[in-house]
Scaffold this motif. Sequence first.
Motif, mmCIF file in Angstrom:
data_model
loop_
_atom_site.group_PDB
_atom_site.id
_atom_site.type_symbol
_atom_site.label_atom_id
_atom_site.label_comp_id
_atom_site.label_asym_id
_atom_site.label_seq_id
_atom_site.Cartn_x
_atom_site.Cartn_y
_atom_site.Cartn_z
ATOM 1 N N HIS A 120 14.924 17.807 -2.604
ATOM 2 C CA HIS A 120 14.205 16.528 -2.596
ATOM 3 C C HIS A 120 13.097 16.617 -1.534
ATOM 4 O O HIS A 120 13.337 17.116 -0.434
ATOM 5 C CB HIS A 120 15.233 15.445 -2.233
ATOM 6 C CG HIS A 120 14.739 14.042 -2.268
ATOM 7 N ND1 HIS A 120 13.862 13.558 -3.210
ATOM 8 C CD2 HIS A 120 15.048 12.976 -1.458
ATOM 9 C CE1 HIS A 120 13.654 12.264 -2.981
ATOM 10 N NE2 HIS A 120 14.352 11.896 -1.929
ATOM 11 N N TYR A 121 11.907 16.156 -1.863
ATOM 12 C CA TYR A 121 10.727 16.278 -0.987
ATOM 13 C C TYR A 121 10.367 17.740 -0.693
ATOM 14 O O TYR A 121 9.645 18.018 0.250
ATOM 15 C CB TYR A 121 10.914 15.564 0.362
ATOM 16 C CG TYR A 121 10.787 14.059 0.296
ATOM 17 C CD1 TYR A 121 9.537 13.452 0.350
ATOM 18 C CD2 TYR A 121 11.906 13.259 0.167
ATOM 19 C CE1 TYR A 121 9.418 12.076 0.275
ATOM 20 C CE2 TYR A 121 11.802 11.880 0.085
ATOM 21 C CZ TYR A 121 10.548 11.296 0.145
ATOM 22 O OH TYR A 121 10.431 9.928 0.065
ATOM 23 N N ASP A 156 14.073 10.845 -8.721
ATOM 24 C CA ASP A 156 14.206 10.169 -7.426
ATOM 25 C C ASP A 156 14.558 8.706 -7.606
ATOM 26 O O ASP A 156 15.288 8.127 -6.812
ATOM 27 C CB ASP A 156 12.878 10.243 -6.653
ATOM 28 C CG ASP A 156 12.500 11.669 -6.290
ATOM 29 O OD1 ASP A 156 13.395 12.542 -6.256
ATOM 30 O OD2 ASP A 156 11.307 11.921 -6.045
ATOM 31 N N ASP A 158 12.241 15.936 -11.378
ATOM 32 C CA ASP A 158 13.032 15.432 -10.256
ATOM 33 C C ASP A 158 13.264 13.941 -10.496
ATOM 34 O O ASP A 158 12.304 13.200 -10.749
ATOM 35 C CB ASP A 158 12.266 15.594 -8.930
ATOM 36 C CG ASP A 158 12.105 17.052 -8.542
ATOM 37 O OD1 ASP A 158 12.647 17.926 -9.250
ATOM 38 O OD2 ASP A 158 11.428 17.308 -7.520
ATOM 39 N N HIS A 184 19.331 17.954 -7.189
ATOM 40 C CA HIS A 184 18.142 17.655 -6.384
ATOM 41 C C HIS A 184 18.698 17.385 -4.986
ATOM 42 O O HIS A 184 19.067 16.257 -4.667
ATOM 43 C CB HIS A 184 17.453 16.425 -6.978
ATOM 44 C CG HIS A 184 16.051 16.212 -6.490
ATOM 45 N ND1 HIS A 184 15.200 17.250 -6.170
ATOM 46 C CD2 HIS A 184 15.334 15.065 -6.284
ATOM 47 C CE1 HIS A 184 14.039 16.747 -5.781
ATOM 48 N NE2 HIS A 184 14.088 15.434 -5.830
HETATM 49 ZN ZN ZN Z 1 12.770 14.107 -4.982
#
Ligand code: ZN
Length: 430
Positions: free
Chosen positions: A281-282, A164, A162, A256
């Motif tokens: 995401h998360y 971020d 991922d 994502h």
């Molecule tokens: Zn993420």
Amino acid sequence: MSLRIFIDPSLSSFREVRYVFQIISGNKNIDIAFVHDGSNSDFKITPGPESDFAVSSAFYEKIRHGKFNFEEHFINGCLIRDENGKEDLISTIFYCINSLQEYQSASDDGLGRFQYKNSYQYKYKNVLVNIVQELIDRICEHPRLKDISKRNRKSKIFLTHDIDSIHGSWKEDGFHALKKLQPGKFLSVMLNAAIGRPDWLNMDKVMKIEDENGFRSTFYWLLYKDKRNADYHFKSRSIQNQVAMIQKNGWENGLHKSLHSTSFREEIAELGVDTNGNRFHYLNFKLPEGYSVIEGSGLKLDTSLGFTEHWGFRNSYGLPFMPYCLAEARVHDFIEVPMQVMDRTFFTKRIPVSEIKKELIDWFEKNRYNAVFSINFHNNFFSELKYAGYAELYKSLLSYFRESGFEPTTQKELVNEFYRPEKFKLADNP
Ligand SMILES: [Zn+2]
């Protein structure tokens, strides 16, 4: 030859029972035919005592009335029982694989996500157990299934990242270097950021490690930039260069999905490269809505089903699968590839890197068969300051996989192998 199964059409759980046998058919790679005549079958599922496997009608009654909490169904251990106290392996598989415990679950998490502390895996301490596989194997102990009961597939490894943050290094690593009195490292991080070559723009470094061990991976990109999502512009030249290099080298890109209210379709259009897959995401999704949203996106793969707080099996199953849409009594049109391992889980729990390696390898050894391990290492965990030790951990896990015969797999290969809607598209009326 296919196995002939008769499911009594008077069962209120007719479609759910059929779904479970379709899952078993994929799991053991056997053909199944659903026949209309009990006397012409290898075994039968009926409401009466002659049924080859007990199916609880109370269980389906409860879930149709919105009672999803595991405390309703797992009275004594993680097994549903019928009205006579007989073990109901089929409904237990159905309940676990589709994560029904998460439906309407209360949450005090900031994003409202399902929490590990509210799961049966936490209560019964079995997050590392592939319970669904054990139940499938038990069903296959039936005399008519004996020759297939030992069929297993070798576990594979699905590596993912991922993305971020690209620009966080000067803050996070820089601060770390200052705190540890490493002025040279602090300056190097700052200089790299200043010349537009930030330390976390490191996809080439990640691919090199993977290539040396014969692996390919997937990078999941955020398309929305703000405080809670990306700290990079996906369309910037430096990111586009990485995306193009990933594709050119035979690695894969994916979405994502951001926390922002932009739709899947908008973000996929923005992504601009071919992709099959998504990770939220998360891991920000709720069931059952999350599965419907993924289906609506047209993507064929999602790999978000993991606990943030613990490594292991969030739906007690090791393999990718096509989830069941309870509201419409049909299968969803994509595969979920559960995610079992994420770097940040260990970092948050402050588990020393040497211990992580031991824990994980012990667990992989116990699951050499019947799993696809989806492993998520963020790009920032490859820098050697704040997240020191993780790049080495990653390298040593990859060389362990290579030496122990765990083969790599990719988004494309997973869709080819597990996206099998034709297995589920059968005449609905028996
Ligand atoms: Zn993420």
